[in-house]
Design an enzyme around this catalytic site. Structure first.
Site, PDB file in Angstrom:
ATOM      1  CD  GLN A 277      -2.668  -1.177  -0.041  1.00 23.80           C
ATOM      2  OE1 GLN A 277      -3.395  -0.308  -0.191  1.00 23.80           O
ATOM      3  NE2 GLN A 277      -2.933  -2.731  -0.344  1.00 23.80           N
ATOM      4  CB  SER A 278       0.069   4.877  -0.321  1.00 25.89           C
ATOM      5  OG  SER A 278      -0.658   4.793  -1.751  1.00 25.89           O
ATOM      6  CD  GLU A 279       3.565   6.061   3.899  1.00 23.94           C
ATOM      7  OE1 GLU A 279       4.541   6.356   3.979  1.00 23.94           O
ATOM      8  OE2 GLU A 279       2.499   6.417   2.914  1.00 23.94           O
ATOM      9  CB  THR A 280       2.211  -0.804   6.107  1.00 25.18           C
ATOM     10  OG1 THR A 280       1.542  -1.329   4.758  1.00 25.18           O
ATOM     11  CG2 THR A 280       1.801  -1.801   7.162  1.00 25.18           C
TER      12      THR A 280
END
Length: 276
Positions: A43-46
């Protein structure tokens, strides 16, 4: 170990910016495990959140990882994390949440607006200094030439363009962008659509994300930049990625107050093989 998937800066599923939120019992110590899990989630961010027991200024610790690197500041994953803490009744909805971020040492406060079900986040303003364009960057952006350029201390280039259409229609060559600069690239213009003041896009191939769908931290740059030029303290911003997202912001006392919706998509548990 619980994990959730949330779309942030949107009020409908499959829009905005997705973030994986991992709920931990204590501060993680295995950097490699966190980065591997972020790479697996893709994902873009975890982000990883845990309760703090010995910090008088914050109740929760928070770290964010792209598939490639740990980052110092992330808006949409902070919004997603606060959303999950309230949703799972780990924090009462009438109570604010203060996060401590070990990498940058920031304290970030979130409040929940019960009436319109949005998360309000207080982030630091990020300033720019004038900066020349790296060789090859204009070509990497499809020969789109900005009218202004500046750079933050932590490695983001802001490029302002004449028209919103230039920003929407940009088709970057991300390999060429990587060759031109290791910085993230934030492109922006005045909006040409009713209801929005500013349009932007955010490219971060050096962090493992060619184009970030909606970037809360970028609005800590956009807010003071456009607020000064438009002589406005309130801005309505649209990030024109394929997914698209809306960020409302207020400028006050050196802070940028970002607000947006969030939608929960999935919840699950990490299996034994995936636990640090």
């Amino acid at each position: 170990m619980k994990i959730h998937l949330v779309d942030a800066f949107t009020d409908k599923a499959f829009a905005g910016n997705p973030a994986a939120v991992v709920l931990l019992d204590a501060e993680p110590t295995n950097f490699d495990w966190m980065q591997l899990l972020a790479m697996e989630m893709n994902q873009s961010e975890t982000c990883f959140v845990w309760p703090l027991k010995d910090n008088s200024q914050a109740d929760w610790g928070l770290r964010w990882f792209t598939p490639g690197v740990e980052v110092q500041l992330c808006g949409h994953a902070t919004l997603a994390t606060a959303h999950i803490l309230w949703q799972e009744a780990l924090v009462s909805r009438d109570q604010p949440i203060t996060f401590y971020t070990p990498l940058a040492g920031h304290y970030l406060t979130c409040d929940f607006n019960i009436e319109i079900e949005t998360v309000l986040m207080a982030f630091p303003e990020v300033s720019l200094t004038p900066a020349p364009l790296p060789a090859g960057l204009v070509e990497a952006l499809g020969n789109c030439k900005p009218t202004h350029s500046g750079r933050t201390d932590n490695g983001t280039l802001l490029l302002q363009f004449k028209t919103a259409e230039e920003v929407r229609g940009m088709t970057p060559d991300f390999r060429a962008m990587l060759e031109a600069t290791s910085d993230c690239v934030l492109v922006t213009a005045l909006s040409d659509r009713p209801g929005f003041d500013v349009i932007s896009r955010f490219f971060a191939p050096s962090a493992g994300i060619d184009e970030d769908p909606v970037t809360g931290s970028a609005h800590c740059i956009l807010g003071p930049w456009w607020g000064k030029r438009l002589k406005q303290k309130s801005l309505s911003c649209f990030q024109a990625s394929r997914r698209g997202g809306v960020v409302q912001l207020e400028l006050m006392d050196g802070k940028v107050y970002l607000s947006g919706h969030a939608v929960s998509l999935m919840r699950g548990e990490l299996q034994a093989a995936a636990v640090q």
